[in-house]
Design an enzyme around this catalytic site. Sequence first.
Site, PDB file in Angstrom:
ATOM      1  N   HIS A 278       0.818  -1.234   0.000  1.00 48.21           N
ATOM      2  CA  HIS A 278       0.000   0.000   0.000  1.00 48.21           C
ATOM      3  C   HIS A 278       0.847   1.277   0.000  1.00 48.21           C
ATOM      4  CE1 HIS A 278      -3.627  -2.262   0.454  1.00 48.21           C
ATOM      5  NE2 HIS A 278      -3.319  -2.732   1.650  1.00 48.21           N
TER       6      HIS A 278
ATOM      7  N   ASP B 249      -4.817 -12.810   3.382  1.00 45.77           N
ATOM      8  CA  ASP B 249      -6.063 -12.305   3.968  1.00 45.77           C
ATOM      9  C   ASP B 249      -7.278 -12.560   3.089  1.00 45.77           C
ATOM     10  OD1 ASP B 249      -4.901 -10.522   2.212  1.00 45.77           O
ATOM     11  OD2 ASP B 249      -4.744  -8.877   3.648  1.00 45.77           O
TER      12      ASP B 249
HETATM   13 ZN   LIG Z   1      -4.155  -7.185   2.717  1.00 43.40          ZN
END
Ligand SMILES: [Zn+2]
Length: 287
Positions: A114, A230
């Site tokens: 990110h 995830d």
């Molecule tokens: Zn993630």
Amino acid sequence: MIIITDEQCTGYRQAGHPERPERIAATASKLRAQTELPVRWSLPGSVEDAALLRAHSQEHLDRLRDDRDFDPDTPWHPGIEKYARSSAAAALTALKLAREGKSVFSLMRPPGHHATRTRAMGFCYLNNIAVACLEALATGCKRIGVFDFDVHHGNGTEAILLNRPGAYFASIHQFPCYPGSGTRNVGDNCFNYPVAPKTAREEYRHIISSALEHLAGLKPQMIAVSAGFDCYARDPLAQELLEIEDFHWIGESIRKLGIPTFSLLEGGYSDDLPELIFAYLKGIDSK
Ligand SMILES: [Zn+2]
């Protein structure tokens, strides 16, 4: 299989934060305790500013020393610059080992996908995979692919690699979900596969296969994997449905491309993370 890790990466935490030191510590214990997969261990090494500056601004590198939180998800920690640089160094070591024909996985934190050129966000401070890809391209690799199967869109990697000659980015991720981007392809080299929450496993696998096939069709000399766990059915941060055998299958699918590859840990927040990583590594490594 070479695992790059350093127990020092467990040295920071924020109470209640899902990106916690146990993710690494428990996985390292699991890998040490098993005998099915021969493992060698490597330390991350260090990284020069020049390598980081291909992906990040000087202001961003300086900001890591400024003791203000980046956003509510991404606190400043004492020493975060050191931790982030070590995780980026591990990505470069992974690249180097992959070039020597080794199977390699970086078991480090913080994650990176990110982080943008100028901003830490989403638990990420430096974009490890982008740093490694830009190093590869600067040192003789003509074409490199990034395959990002973390359940969140790799917005930072996309932003850094956008329209970079020789770089190709493919991300499979839940949408809607954090960070809210990745709904369509951008530029001439970033390919996004948004997937609805609770998508059936068969459908999810089908989308992963299509993404991998497309990426391989671009003829990269190497594939760098942003390995996030995830998208697991019991992960607390998203709503996808993959099971442990799906992570084995993902590893196997990447291996079957026959392209040199290295993988870096991104997300994955369930207590089953060590088992998921182990399944993936067996898939990547099996002969
Ligand atoms: Zn993630």
